[in-house]
Design an enzyme around this catalytic site. Structure first.
Site, PDB file in Angstrom:
ATOM      1  N   ASP A 303       0.841  -1.189   0.000  1.00  0.00           N
ATOM      2  CA  ASP A 303       0.000   0.000   0.000  1.00  0.00           C
ATOM      3  C   ASP A 303       0.877   1.241   0.000  1.00  0.00           C
ATOM      4  O   ASP A 303       2.085   1.169   0.246  1.00  0.00           O
ATOM      5  CB  ASP A 303      -0.876   0.020   1.260  1.00  0.00           C
ATOM      6  CG  ASP A 303      -2.032  -0.966   1.167  1.00  0.00           C
ATOM      7  OD1 ASP A 303      -2.502  -1.217   0.053  1.00  0.00           O
ATOM      8  OD2 ASP A 303      -2.442  -1.481   2.223  1.00  0.00           O
ATOM      9  N   ASP A 586      -4.801  -3.303   4.826  1.00  0.00           N
ATOM     10  CA  ASP A 586      -5.321  -2.823   6.107  1.00  0.00           C
ATOM     11  C   ASP A 586      -6.833  -2.822   6.155  1.00  0.00           C
ATOM     12  O   ASP A 586      -7.417  -2.678   7.219  1.00  0.00           O
ATOM     13  CB  ASP A 586      -4.797  -1.411   6.410  1.00  0.00           C
ATOM     14  CG  ASP A 586      -5.135  -0.416   5.301  1.00  0.00           C
ATOM     15  OD1 ASP A 586      -5.864  -0.788   4.359  1.00  0.00           O
ATOM     16  OD2 ASP A 586      -4.657   0.730   5.375  1.00  0.00           O
ATOM     17  N   ASP A 590      -9.350  -6.428   2.184  1.00  0.00           N
ATOM     18  CA  ASP A 590      -8.020  -6.941   1.862  1.00  0.00           C
ATOM     19  C   ASP A 590      -7.824  -8.378   2.335  1.00  0.00           C
ATOM     20  O   ASP A 590      -6.826  -9.010   1.986  1.00  0.00           O
ATOM     21  CB  ASP A 590      -6.937  -6.061   2.506  1.00  0.00           C
ATOM     22  CG  ASP A 590      -6.843  -4.704   1.832  1.00  0.00           C
ATOM     23  OD1 ASP A 590      -7.176  -4.620   0.635  1.00  0.00           O
ATOM     24  OD2 ASP A 590      -6.432  -3.729   2.492  1.00  0.00           O
TER      25      ASP A 590
END
Length: 875
Positions: A303, A586, A590
């Site tokens: 990310d 997070d 996901d």
């Protein structure tokens, strides 16, 4: 879904005093997976394959009239079992303690305001605030809900989330996957539905990991070889005229010499120690075997927000149709310098108030400073609103409010209250719903190109139909402006990305942000590679997974505007191309991608409970550099396992040689080592150096080159142990033995006086122990000789060798011990030859490494490296 009222008045908020009075003994501790009982763990150490083999050997020794041998083998089984039990028990308790490092927090309404508490402090009657990603911490009854959907697969096995209406139950242990709302606690701790089902999981055995299966194959192969060689030696000895009892003794001795009794506990301790070290580096390993898998990572899909950046967001620039506004403040403090024309500042206030209406995250002053509560982006909006004088209160949920929660596919959310619909979201999602403004689109692109995260804020004044959808409500909007939020890169990320490239690990950014913002951050952090990096849009990804894998399989790739399904497909496509994939995440969506990856990495600070439960590794600081530190430790752990495997196999050759020589010569050369001596070598002098090798610190070169190959035992390891180090150690030991015999006037086939044989055996025993010490230092590296590594590199090994040297002296000179083992301190001639074991092993090891280095240099000069591309590079 629209909210409807429950029958009867809603429950009143509890006060802190009422909650404390209702708290049950032990608090709201939900049932968790029960660790194995200590008794069960202990018994297991005495009934596994190795232990059963040794029990059988003890029984045969007793039947064969060798009670001392039977007692010695039983002592070995007991000592090995107790040691393995202690290590496994400690590892299991360490894993339990590490899981507790990430506390489960929930938001409740107490004393008339929202506040975060530990889940253990929940009581019946508490009003809990639920959002997407939360784990349900107690049995609840929904009160006010907005598109609330709960994953109840834990209880029902159904993968489809269940929509919730006011009055519907939600069971502890489930996850909120969509929407938001409030609910009242109806049961806690042992009274929950989960508690009644907990006993069903206690009898389920965990599946073995690839590492555990490979170790099982290894030890079974060694055991079969030991039994086979023992049987061959027994048959050969009988054919050469040995009595049956002596042949049996040799068979047992060969078996004991080749079985690495301390291998499994050494592996367990090495993994547990690595997991503890990673915990000290803010990386929580949820499964011990994942430590080794980390070292094999070839691709990291990361990310952007909070991982490459600091996740400390602040509103920096604001654009309104009336003009720009700049805000300069420190952190989340509600004080800042605001620059702009009066009309622009007035428009900024309306924009700030509207954005704050769409946010639940806020700032709070604690310990003299201001920090974020909830989403850092929403906290930054709250700070921005306060700085303009329109914020400062934590909003409740007005009775007439309608909410359309954020959806990762729509990339926007909205709130309708008092006749006004307030909307915030990604510019490319919100701007098309507003009156066209070319200046807004251009300004959004300019902000994004500077690396700012951009939000568009709009509103619509007017009524809202009771049954309208989000798409119906979010139309004909009035654009209020754009908010540009800064999230600076982490200072450590440049060096971490450089380490990844040095290690042959590709890094891809997979983010929901816009392409310009993602590219700007990639350039700022050093992830972007000129000429090879490119930006891929989630909506443009090919449908074919093979094509997708080829497209994203490049270092520095940036994938923007990804949907949760895209992350899952990317992980699967890269794995199909042979990569070992680490995927960060997070959010609640996901979870599938984290499970699909070889290593799922969840954020411990900003992540959701869903992500943390699905992950193998939880970052307690959300820092990308911590992932790289975990990879480094994983490679070091893999190398350490290979180190003590080499060490064990080398020493087994030296322990086996006397039995082979005695059998082949038909007793013409006496037995240099007895079975009791071999057992004492395995337990008393072999184990501590092996454990110290398992704690070898990571080499500065551990990240040089591609990841190590996955096989623990390969041709190189076997060649080094069985063809170089083992034979050298065995040759010196037999040389010391024969030196003492020849010095006493012995001739081949003649009887040997007991005193002379005891001294010769002591010389062989000493040579093997000293060879073990040299072998331990040689095994610290696969490429550099021991004298180039430095004594202080592994202080545990120095201490282990020192202790074992004292043990050796005690075993030679303490009469009761020496009598049981059947040896004496070696004469001077035998001792001098035994001392040669140290330089002989080190020089042979150094010579082989020098030849290998010369071959590598020659191959590099010709452009062809003979090594496997995944060959171990540890020193």
């Amino acid at each position: 879904m629209s909210a409807t009222a429950l029958a009867g008045p809603p429950p009143a908020d509890l006060t802190s005093a009422e909650a404390a009075a209702r708290r049950p003994p032990g608090g709201n501790r939900l049932p968790v997976e029960q660790p194995p009982s200590p008794v069960r763990l202990l018994v297991a150490q005495f009934v596994h394959f190795f232990a059963l083999l040794l029990w059988a050997a003890a029984g045969l020794a007793l039947v064969g009239g060798l009670p001392q041998l039977a007692v010695a083998v039983v002592v070995v089984v007991v000592l090995n079992g107790v040691f393995a039990f202690v290590q496994e028990y400690r590892a299991d308790r360490a894993a339990q303690a590490l899981r507790d490092l990430v506390p489960h927090r929930v938001t409740v309404v107490r004393d008339g305001r929202r506040q975060e508490v530990d889940a253990v402090d929940l009581v019946v009657g508490d009003v809990v605030v639920l959002q997407a990603g939360d784990r349900v911490a107690a049995d609840l009854q929904a009160l006010d809900v907005h598109g609330l959907r709960v994953d109840e697969a834990l209880l029902t096995g159904e993968s489809e989330p269940v929509g919730k209406a006011p009055g519907d139950p939600a069971a502890a242990g489930c996850f909120v996957v969509e929407g938001e709302g409030t609910a009242v606690v109806t049961a806690v701790a042992g009274d929950t539905r989960l508690a009644s089902l907990a006993t069903l999981t206690r009898g389920v055995e965990r599946a073995k990991t690839p590492l555990a299966r490979e170790l099982d194959r290894l030890v079974r192969t060694i055991t079969v070889l030991a039994l086979g060689i023992g049987a061959v030696c027994f048959g050969a000895g009988v054919l050469l005229g040995l009595p049956l009892s002596d042949g049996f003794l040799f068979a047992v001795g060969v078996t004991v010499a080749l079985v690495p009794e301390g291998l499994l506990p050494t592996v367990t301790l090495s993994l547990a120690r690595s997991a503890q070290q990673l915990a000290g580096r803010s990386a929580l390993v949820r499964r011990l075997e994942s430590v080794e898998t980390l070292g094999s990572t070839t691709v990291i899909c990361t990310d952007k927000t909070g991982t490459l950046t600091q996740n400390r967001m602040a509103v920096l620039d604001v654009w309104t149709p009336a003009g720009p506004v700049t805000v300069r403040g420190e952190g989340y403090a509600p004080v800042a310098e605001v620059d702009g024309t009066p009309p622009a500042v007035a428009a900024g206030r309306l924009l700030a108030r509207t954005a704050a209406l769409c946010s639940t995250g806020h700032i709070r002053e604690e310990d003299g400073g201001w920090g974020a509560v909830g989403d850092p982006m929403e906290a930054a909006i709250d700070a921005f609103a306060r700085r303009l004088g329109v914020g400062g209160t934590v909003r409740g949920a007005p009775a007439g409010e309608r909410r359309f929660p954020f959806d990762p596919r729509r990339r926007r959310m909205s709130v309708w209250d008092d006749g006004v619909l307030s909307v915030k979201g990604a510019p490319d999602s919100v701007l098309p719903l507003c009156t066209a403004d070319p200046a807004a689109s251009a300004e959004a692109g300019r902000m994004a190109s500077r690396g700012l995260r951009v939000l568009a804020v709009a509103r619509r004044v007017g009524p809202l139909a009771a049954d309208c959808t989000a798409e119906d409500a979010e139309r004909d909007l009035e654009l209020l402006g754009l908010i540009g939020l800064e999230d600076p890169p982490r200072p450590s990320v440049h060096a971490a990305l450089a380490d990844c490239r040095r290690a042959g690990i590709a890094v891809a950014m997979v983010t929901g942000d816009s392409g310009p913002t993602a590219e700007a951050i990639a350039r700022q952090t050093g992830l972007w590679r000129e000429g090879t990096s490119r930006v891929l849009h989630g909506t443009d990804l090919p449908a074919d997974d093979t094509t997708l894998g080829e497209l994203v399989d490049a270092d520095g790739t940036v994938v923007c505007r990804v949907a949760p399904e895209d992350k899952l497909r990317i992980a699967s496509a890269l794995r199909a191309r042979g990569h070992v994939v680490a995927m960060t995440g997070d959010g609640v969506n996901d979870g599938p991608a984290l499970r699909a990856a070889d290593i799922g990495v969840a954020m411990g600070v900003g992540g959701t409970d869903v992500a943390r439960q699905a992950a193998d590794l939880v970052l307690l600081d959300d820092d990308f550099a911590t992932i790289v530190a975990a990879v480094r430790q994983g490679r070091a752990t893999f190398a350490n396992i290979r180190r003590f495997l080499t060490y064990h196999l080398t020493d087994n050759v030296a322990e086996l040689a006397p039995f082979v020589v005695f059998t082949v010569t038909g007793g013409g050369i006496p037995l240099a080592l007895s079975v009791l001596q071999v057992l004492s070598l395995d337990i008393a002098t072999d184990l501590l150096p092996a454990l110290a090798l398992g704690a070898e610190p990571p080499s500065p070169r551990v990240l040089d080159g591609p990841p190590p190959r996955r096989r623990l035992v390969d041709r190189g390891l076997l060649r080094r142990a069985l063809a170089v180090l083992g034979p050298v150690e065995a040759t010196v030991a037999m040389g010391a033995f024969l030196t003492v015999l020849l010095a006493a006037g012995w001739s081949y086939g003649a009887d040997v006086p007991a005193g002379v044989l005891a001294g010769a055996s002591g010389a062989a025993f000493t040579a093997v122990v000293l060879g073990q010490f040299a072998n331990a230092f040689a095994c610290r590296s696969t490429s550099r000789p021991a004298w180039r590594l430095g004594w202080a590199g592994n202080r545990l090994l120095v201490w282990a060798v020192g202790i074992e040297l004292l043990v050796l002296v005690g075993m030679l000179v303490v009469p009761p011990v020496a009598d049981v083992l059947g040896h004496r301190p070696p004469p001077l001639a035998g001792l001098l030859v035994a001392l040669l074991a140290v330089p002989a092993v080190l020089l042979a090891d150094g010579a082989v490494k020098a030849l290998a280095a010369r071959r590598r240099a020659g191959a590099a000069a010709t452009g062809s490296d003979p090594r496997h591309p995944g060959a171990e590079r540890v020193r």
